[in-house]
Design an enzyme around this catalytic site. Structure first.
Site: not given
Lengths: 378, 378
Positions: B93, B269
């Protein structure tokens, strides 16, 4: 799976012994290290991981398991092997040591010991007979007699009294064990006597007369100096029969084990590899390393390139350092794995050396490796 | 290993999609669930265990890794794949979400965000360019643009401002990413716009014009009701190109994922399988089970006999209950394994159903299984 419990001494090299015993759940090569599965798990590790370290037997704690989930519960669930999915041999302790170290309001009598659970405060009783019953319910391949463990130092009078009580409990344990005899399962007696050599030898002689399948040396590694412990071991093992396994309870560091094998010990258990692993410490052929130390932070090398175990060869010291600093569970898991694997590798090395008649060399080379310390950082 | 990043849509069944993408470290079948490796480890699990669940890609957190051990450190050590010994693809991320949720003294400007580390109080800056640089240092197969995440509910004005800023950061992220272009590595843009559908669609359209290798839907699963989340997903995916993967960030429960796949999402996720596993909760085809519940204490059955994963078939519920009650690390390890395996099994089931053109059936059957609840106790 129903062979009689038997120990075969394959080779002696000085006092050091290479042997094998056959238990209901498998064969165990000695000298052997038993990882500790306190509450029905070797902390953090699956049975597959434990087997992967080379361990052939684990230890279960009667005290913990009798309190939670309870011995009857474990028996209903198929016994400890099924419960924890460990298919190989299990040795259980008698519960006595942990009653002394963990519970409060202990009351010792000829009959046994009553104590308050450290979990919920409930009162429990552990007698020689109940301890044997619990260990049978758990399905232990090897049970231990209930004994009284003293902390050292203690007076000769206290040591003598506890040793005599332990002998009477040994007799009762044996009777209880034989009353529920199961082919191939074993009961070990425990030599007590503190740091008093004549008392130790008296304890050993009387136990040998009772005829157990194996003999433990208990009440050591309770705070006494290493030389005291080794002296007791050295003076006790000659009194024990050569054709039975000898187990030094709760020991120890790699050096303790090397020196105890040199004095005729065959079996060990200790929480050190898992407990120290959870605190960032690794056992290696260079001696112990503290992975929290900043010197590992940028070190791309594995802990030990020569280790037969992949975990010690795969992850970088920098990664292990990171996991320890970040308090990641995986750090505890990997270091516990690495440490048990190191203990098992050390045992395998001792076995091989004894078989080849070069134990003295192995011992000095191994100690020299620890003393030389870690390979230089990059 | 140097193929161009590519996504192939293999089959569509309604809005649900069966696809595959090729990243530098391997192929990933979609719909895909990515276990979260926050600080360089999927909590408690070795890479072998994670692979054993069926996972083909994991997520790494830029925020955590930039603070400890530091992106430059990870790069010196060979990148995140080598550092954590995960050989398959990694998506990282951008760090933006966790700056917002974990750090204090955040200051947002056009340039980026400055913040105080939650670890040691040191000040750090994260700009779109630095985020891309960090993700390149980590060696992520898929990098994410820096964006601004708002908590919902928020005013339309705030949502619009954050969305517009995220678009400008998308542009800068793309420029920075292309400045260090590496064959086969990918950058995904992130659709923002809160729960405002027109803003979401505007965000999506402008990102698509910039042309990313994939598109994420961010800023959801931040406290809004599930129907709001699904509505946003449903109205956003049609604006995204069919030939690029779509990733719904931080989602979610098994039901969230099933419904999002039904609306055209390809990737997910979530920390839920590991976090809930550490708290004694198991995801199963019967719905979630709380292993701390006393009803499991004497239950010899495995969690799920039909599971393709051995961990869910091997250990009894009674044993898992015991580990949870005794607060044993192994309980967290086994339940995290079981939960990720359940998520991956659900994904595999969805992939198979879409390929066979029977996703609607699979969806209703799966939901019925959860609603029916646990099989009756013995």
């Amino acid at each position: 799976m129903s062979e009689r419990f038997s120990f075969t001494l394959l080779k002696a090299d000085g006092a050091a012994r290479r042997g094998e015993f056959v238990a209901p759940h498998g064969r165990v090569q000695t000298p052997a290290f038993m990882p500790v599965g306190t509450q029905g798990s070797v902390k953090g590790l699956t049975p597959e991981v434990v087997r992967g370290t080379g361990a052939e037997i684990v230890l279960g704690n009667t005290y913990h398991l009798m309190l939670r989930p309870g011995a009857e519960r474990v028996a209903e669930l198929g016994g400890l092997h099924t419960f924890m999915q460990w298919p190989l041999p299990i040795l259980t302790d008698s519960g006595g040591f942990q009653v002394m170290s963990l519970s409060s309001l202990r009351k010792l009598s000829e009959r046994g010991v009553t104590f308050r659970s450290h979990l919920d405060g409930a009162m429990h009783e552990l007698s020689p007979e109940r301890s044997i019953e619990i260990q049978a319910l758990l399905g232990a391949d090897i049970s231990m007699q209930l004994d009284e463990c003293l902390r050292l130092p203690a007076t000769r009078e206290d040591i003598d009294r506890a040793m005599q009580l332990s002998l009477r409990w040994a007799e009762r344990s044996k009777k209880a064990f034989e009353g529920r005899a199961r082919e191939g399962y074993a009961l070990f007696g425990i030599v007590q006597g503190g740091d008093d050599i004549p008392l130790r030898q008296q304890s050993a002689r009387e136990l040998v007369e009772m005829d157990f399948q194996g003999y433990a040396i208990g009440g050591l590694a309770v705070g006494e100096p290493q030389d005291v412990m080794l002296k007791v071991v050295e003076e006790t093992t000659p009194v024990l029969p050569t054709e039975r396994p000898r187990y030094l309870m709760g020991v120890g560091t790699p050096h303790d084990m090397l020196e105890a094998v040199a004095r005729g010990v065959d079996m060990f258990d200790c929480v050190m590899p898992t407990r120290n692993g959870r605190h960032g410490m690794a056992f290696t052929c260079f001696g112990p390393l503290n992975l929290a130390n900043a010197r590992h932070a940028a070190d791309p090398r594995p802990l030990d390139e020569q280790s037969p175990h992949p975990t010690a060869r795969t992850y970088s010291r920098a990664y292990l350092h990171h996991l320890v600093k970040a308090n990641e569970i995986l750090g505890a898991v990997l270091l516990s794995t690495i440490n048990i694997a190191y203990y098992e590798t050390l045992m395998a090395g001792m076995r091989e050396a004894i078989a080849a008649g070069r134990f003295a060399d192995f011992r000095s080379t191994t100690i020299a490796g620890w003393e030389q310390g870690d390979i230089p950082a990059l």
